[in-house]
Design a protein around this motif. Structure first.
Motif, PDB file in Angstrom:
ATOM      1  N   ILE A 129       0.858  -1.191   0.000  1.00  0.00           N
ATOM      2  CA  ILE A 129       0.000   0.000   0.000  1.00  0.00           C
ATOM      3  C   ILE A 129       0.890   1.234   0.000  1.00  0.00           C
ATOM      4  CG2 ILE A 129      -1.865   1.226   1.160  1.00  0.00           C
ATOM      5  CD1 ILE A 129      -2.638  -1.421   2.505  1.00  0.00           C
ATOM      6  N   HIS A 130       1.151   1.748  -1.179  1.00  0.00           N
ATOM      7  CA  HIS A 130       1.962   2.963  -1.315  1.00  0.00           C
ATOM      8  C   HIS A 130       1.622   3.641  -2.638  1.00  0.00           C
ATOM      9  CE1 HIS A 130       4.512   0.758  -4.190  1.00  0.00           C
ATOM     10  NE2 HIS A 130       4.529  -0.228  -3.297  1.00  0.00           N
ATOM     11  N   PHE A 131       1.750   4.959  -2.648  1.00  0.00           N
ATOM     12  CA  PHE A 131       1.440   5.749  -3.834  1.00  0.00           C
ATOM     13  C   PHE A 131       2.438   6.895  -3.950  1.00  0.00           C
ATOM     14  CE2 PHE A 131      -2.555   3.883  -2.372  1.00  0.00           C
ATOM     15  CZ  PHE A 131      -2.964   3.217  -3.517  1.00  0.00           C
ATOM     16  N   MET A 132       2.652   7.334  -5.173  1.00  0.00           N
ATOM     17  CA  MET A 132       3.559   8.453  -5.421  1.00  0.00           C
ATOM     18  C   MET A 132       2.770   9.760  -5.394  1.00  0.00           C
ATOM     19  SD  MET A 132       6.094   9.043  -8.695  1.00  0.00           S
ATOM     20  CE  MET A 132       4.799   9.625  -9.804  1.00  0.00           C
ATOM     21  N   ASP A 133       3.272  10.750  -4.659  1.00  0.00           N
ATOM     22  CA  ASP A 133       2.567  12.028  -4.600  1.00  0.00           C
ATOM     23  C   ASP A 133       2.979  12.921  -5.766  1.00  0.00           C
ATOM     24  OD1 ASP A 133       5.000  13.291  -3.980  1.00  0.00           O
ATOM     25  OD2 ASP A 133       4.548  13.480  -1.849  1.00  0.00           O
ATOM     26  N   VAL A 134       2.451  14.131  -5.811  1.00  0.00           N
ATOM     27  CA  VAL A 134       2.684  15.030  -6.950  1.00  0.00           C
ATOM     28  C   VAL A 134       4.139  15.478  -7.050  1.00  0.00           C
ATOM     29  CG1 VAL A 134       0.310  15.866  -7.078  1.00  0.00           C
ATOM     30  CG2 VAL A 134       1.942  16.998  -5.543  1.00  0.00           C
ATOM     31  N   ASN A 135       4.900  15.301  -5.975  1.00  0.00           N
ATOM     32  CA  ASN A 135       6.315  15.668  -5.980  1.00  0.00           C
ATOM     33  C   ASN A 135       7.225  14.476  -6.282  1.00  0.00           C
ATOM     34  OD1 ASN A 135       5.868  18.445  -5.191  1.00  0.00           O
ATOM     35  ND2 ASN A 135       5.351  17.651  -3.153  1.00  0.00           N
ATOM     36  N   GLY A 136       6.609  13.332  -6.579  1.00  0.00           N
ATOM     37  CA  GLY A 136       7.388  12.144  -6.892  1.00  0.00           C
ATOM     38  C   GLY A 136       7.866  11.387  -5.670  1.00  0.00           C
ATOM     39  N   LYS A 137       7.350  11.721  -4.509  1.00  0.00           N
ATOM     40  CA  LYS A 137       7.749  11.069  -3.270  1.00  0.00           C
ATOM     41  C   LYS A 137       6.797   9.918  -2.943  1.00  0.00           C
ATOM     42  CE  LYS A 137       8.704  12.066   1.621  1.00  0.00           C
ATOM     43  NZ  LYS A 137       8.709  13.113   2.670  1.00  0.00           N
ATOM     44  N   CYS A 138       7.344   8.808  -2.480  1.00  0.00           N
ATOM     45  CA  CYS A 138       6.532   7.638  -2.145  1.00  0.00           C
ATOM     46  C   CYS A 138       5.847   7.831  -0.793  1.00  0.00           C
ATOM     47  CB  CYS A 138       7.396   6.380  -2.121  1.00  0.00           C
ATOM     48  SG  CYS A 138       6.481   4.877  -1.665  1.00  0.00           S
ATOM     49  N   MET A 139       4.541   7.613  -0.782  1.00  0.00           N
ATOM     50  CA  MET A 139       3.774   7.623   0.466  1.00  0.00           C
ATOM     51  C   MET A 139       3.499   6.175   0.842  1.00  0.00           C
ATOM     52  SD  MET A 139       1.094  10.742  -0.296  1.00  0.00           S
ATOM     53  CE  MET A 139       0.515  10.755   1.414  1.00  0.00           C
ATOM     54  N   GLN A 140       4.125   5.692   1.898  1.00  0.00           N
ATOM     55  CA  GLN A 140       4.048   4.288   2.298  1.00  0.00           C
ATOM     56  C   GLN A 140       3.150   4.126   3.520  1.00  0.00           C
ATOM     57  OE1 GLN A 140       5.688   1.259   1.013  1.00  0.00           O
ATOM     58  NE2 GLN A 140       4.079   0.496   2.399  1.00  0.00           N
ATOM     59  N   TYR A 141       2.217   3.195   3.426  1.00  0.00           N
ATOM     60  CA  TYR A 141       1.357   2.887   4.568  1.00  0.00           C
ATOM     61  C   TYR A 141       2.127   2.056   5.581  1.00  0.00           C
ATOM     62  CZ  TYR A 141      -2.411   0.821   7.317  1.00  0.00           C
ATOM     63  OH  TYR A 141      -3.225   0.411   8.349  1.00  0.00           O
ATOM     64  N   GLU A 151      -7.520   4.246   6.977  1.00  0.00           N
ATOM     65  CA  GLU A 151      -8.373   5.290   6.406  1.00  0.00           C
ATOM     66  C   GLU A 151      -7.730   6.665   6.562  1.00  0.00           C
ATOM     67  OE1 GLU A 151     -12.309   4.894   7.966  1.00  0.00           O
ATOM     68  OE2 GLU A 151     -12.597   2.888   7.091  1.00  0.00           O
ATOM     69  N   ARG A 152      -7.013   6.877   7.659  1.00  0.00           N
ATOM     70  CA  ARG A 152      -6.305   8.142   7.832  1.00  0.00           C
ATOM     71  C   ARG A 152      -5.224   8.293   6.754  1.00  0.00           C
ATOM     72  NH1 ARG A 152      -4.364   7.317  12.619  1.00  0.00           N
ATOM     73  NH2 ARG A 152      -6.139   8.189  13.747  1.00  0.00           N
ATOM     74  N   PHE A 153      -4.523   7.208   6.464  1.00  0.00           N
ATOM     75  CA  PHE A 153      -3.505   7.220   5.411  1.00  0.00           C
ATOM     76  C   PHE A 153      -4.127   7.567   4.057  1.00  0.00           C
ATOM     77  CE2 PHE A 153      -1.574   4.800   1.898  1.00  0.00           C
ATOM     78  CZ  PHE A 153      -0.302   5.346   1.880  1.00  0.00           C
ATOM     79  N   LEU A 154      -5.263   6.966   3.738  1.00  0.00           N
ATOM     80  CA  LEU A 154      -5.888   7.234   2.449  1.00  0.00           C
ATOM     81  C   LEU A 154      -6.337   8.689   2.330  1.00  0.00           C
ATOM     82  CD1 LEU A 154      -7.975   3.998   1.763  1.00  0.00           C
ATOM     83  CD2 LEU A 154      -5.956   4.804   0.532  1.00  0.00           C
ATOM     84  N   ARG A 155      -6.866   9.239   3.396  1.00  0.00           N
ATOM     85  CA  ARG A 155      -7.271  10.647   3.342  1.00  0.00           C
ATOM     86  C   ARG A 155      -6.072  11.550   3.101  1.00  0.00           C
ATOM     87  NH1 ARG A 155     -11.484   8.856   6.976  1.00  0.00           N
ATOM     88  NH2 ARG A 155     -10.077   8.927   8.763  1.00  0.00           N
ATOM     89  N   LYS A 156      -4.915  11.176   3.642  1.00  0.00           N
ATOM     90  CA  LYS A 156      -3.701  11.944   3.374  1.00  0.00           C
ATOM     91  C   LYS A 156      -3.274  11.780   1.923  1.00  0.00           C
ATOM     92  CE  LYS A 156       1.006  12.764   5.060  1.00  0.00           C
ATOM     93  NZ  LYS A 156       2.040  12.348   6.045  1.00  0.00           N
ATOM     94  N   VAL A 157      -3.407  10.562   1.390  1.00  0.00           N
ATOM     95  CA  VAL A 157      -3.099  10.316  -0.025  1.00  0.00           C
ATOM     96  C   VAL A 157      -3.964  11.193  -0.919  1.00  0.00           C
ATOM     97  CG1 VAL A 157      -3.374   8.590  -1.877  1.00  0.00           C
ATOM     98  CG2 VAL A 157      -2.197   7.979   0.240  1.00  0.00           C
ATOM     99  N   TYR A 158      -5.241  11.316  -0.597  1.00  0.00           N
ATOM    100  CA  TYR A 158      -6.137  12.128  -1.421  1.00  0.00           C
ATOM    101  C   TYR A 158      -5.688  13.578  -1.503  1.00  0.00           C
ATOM    102  CZ  TYR A 158      -9.372   8.212  -0.519  1.00  0.00           C
ATOM    103  OH  TYR A 158      -9.961   6.977  -0.400  1.00  0.00           O
ATOM    104  N   SER A 159      -5.039  14.053  -0.444  1.00  0.00           N
ATOM    105  CA  SER A 159      -4.607  15.451  -0.422  1.00  0.00           C
ATOM    106  C   SER A 159      -3.266  15.660  -1.134  1.00  0.00           C
ATOM    107  CB  SER A 159      -4.495  15.951   1.026  1.00  0.00           C
ATOM    108  OG  SER A 159      -3.417  15.309   1.701  1.00  0.00           O
ATOM    109  N   MET A 160      -2.536  14.562  -1.397  1.00  0.00           N
ATOM    110  CA  MET A 160      -1.190  14.682  -1.952  1.00  0.00           C
ATOM    111  C   MET A 160      -1.034  14.063  -3.345  1.00  0.00           C
ATOM    112  SD  MET A 160       0.509  16.322   0.353  1.00  0.00           S
ATOM    113  CE  MET A 160       2.204  16.045  -0.185  1.00  0.00           C
ATOM    114  N   CYS A 161      -2.046  13.350  -3.819  1.00  0.00           N
ATOM    115  CA  CYS A 161      -1.972  12.670  -5.112  1.00  0.00           C
ATOM    116  C   CYS A 161      -3.129  13.131  -5.997  1.00  0.00           C
ATOM    117  CB  CYS A 161      -2.034  11.158  -4.927  1.00  0.00           C
ATOM    118  SG  CYS A 161      -0.768  10.479  -3.824  1.00  0.00           S
TER     119      CYS A 161
END
Length: 264
Positions: A129-141, A151-161
């Motif tokens: 469970i990880h996604f790349m944000d708009v700055n190219g940085k990996c967001m790792q759960y 769910e807190r992690f996903l809400r943060k992903v929504y704000s950064m991806c």
């Protein structure tokens, strides 16, 4: 002796029959083809494949099974906004996925990431469970099976991806090789402020190798995840048939370039 019908009478009867058939077709389109979950299916996988097509054996069988098991709300359900009330343009959807949204920021790209993350969470593959944000940085759960942390992690992903980061995190796939879980995505284009993304949740093929895809989307403002309607060809709904050589992939009211069919 029977009296022969005049040519004018025959023509009138044929025209009347044509008008009646057209009226019946129009009523069917209004009442049936626009219905939500007209198949009364409990999940995506219960919706019949197009005639002459068969669901593929996906490369990732577990993920395909998860997507085909996505639950559908009952027939007649309308797409609801996160903030409450019916979403506009109900005719663009043909079924509602029974999955509550997590925030008002869960829109098009976010929905594709949400579904992917839910699969890894369900199968306890938390490291995936990880996604790349708009700055190219990996967001790792890193929250394990704690649902609140997830769910807190996903809400943060929504704000950064967004569609930009989603596009650049994924790689193109040829239409003829499309798989359940692939994503059609484009970032903001010239003259358009926003991009869009939809997820392919099921794929079928015929003997000639032509493909049929079924897609879900979220949208702005945030609304329930829903199946996209094929309003152009209602008898094929909710499938979109492709021959693999398209210069433009048309799905509902959206169009994508071939290289905008992407996968992780």
């Amino acid at each position: 002796m029977m009296k022969k019908s005049s040519p004018w009478r025959v023509a009138f009867l044929i025209a009347s029959l044509g008008i009646a058939l057209a009226a019946c077709a129009w009523i069917w389109w209004i009442k049936s083809s626009q219905a939500s979950n007209a198949w009364k299916a409990s999940c995506v996988g219960e919706i019949p494949a197009p005639r002459g097509y068969k669901r593929i054996e996906a490369q990732d069988a577990g993920y395909a099974a998860f997507l085909r098991a996505l639950p559908l709300k009952p027939k007649g359900s309308k797409v609801q906004l996160f903030t409450g009330g019916d979403a506009n343009y109900q005719w663009l959807s043909t079924g509602v996925i029974d999955m509550a949204l997590l925030s008002n920021a869960e829109q098009c790209a976010d929905v594709t990431m949400r579904i992917r993350a839910e699969y890894w969470y369900k199968t306890e593959r938390y490291q995936d469970i990880h996604f790349m944000d708009v700055n190219g940085k990996c967001m790792q759960y890193q929250g394990g099976k704690n649902r609140t942390d997830f769910e807190r992690f996903l809400r943060k992903v929504y704000s950064m991806c967004n569609t930009f980061s989603l596009y650049h995190e994924t790689e193109p796939r040829a239409i003829r090789n499309v798989q359940p879980g692939d994503i059609l995505v484009y970032p903001a284009r010239d003259g358009h402020q926003y991009g869009h993304a939809v997820m392919v949740v099921d794929v079928a093929k015929n003997k000639a190798g032509k493909v049929a895809i079924m897609c879900v989307e979220g949208n702005t403002p945030a609304r329930e995840i829903h199946l996209l309607r094929n309003a152009t060809h209602p008898f094929r709904n909710p499938w979109f048939l492709l021959d693999g050589n398209e210069h433009i992939i048309r799905v509902s009211v959206f169009h994508f370039e071939p290289e905008e069919l992407r996968h992780y």
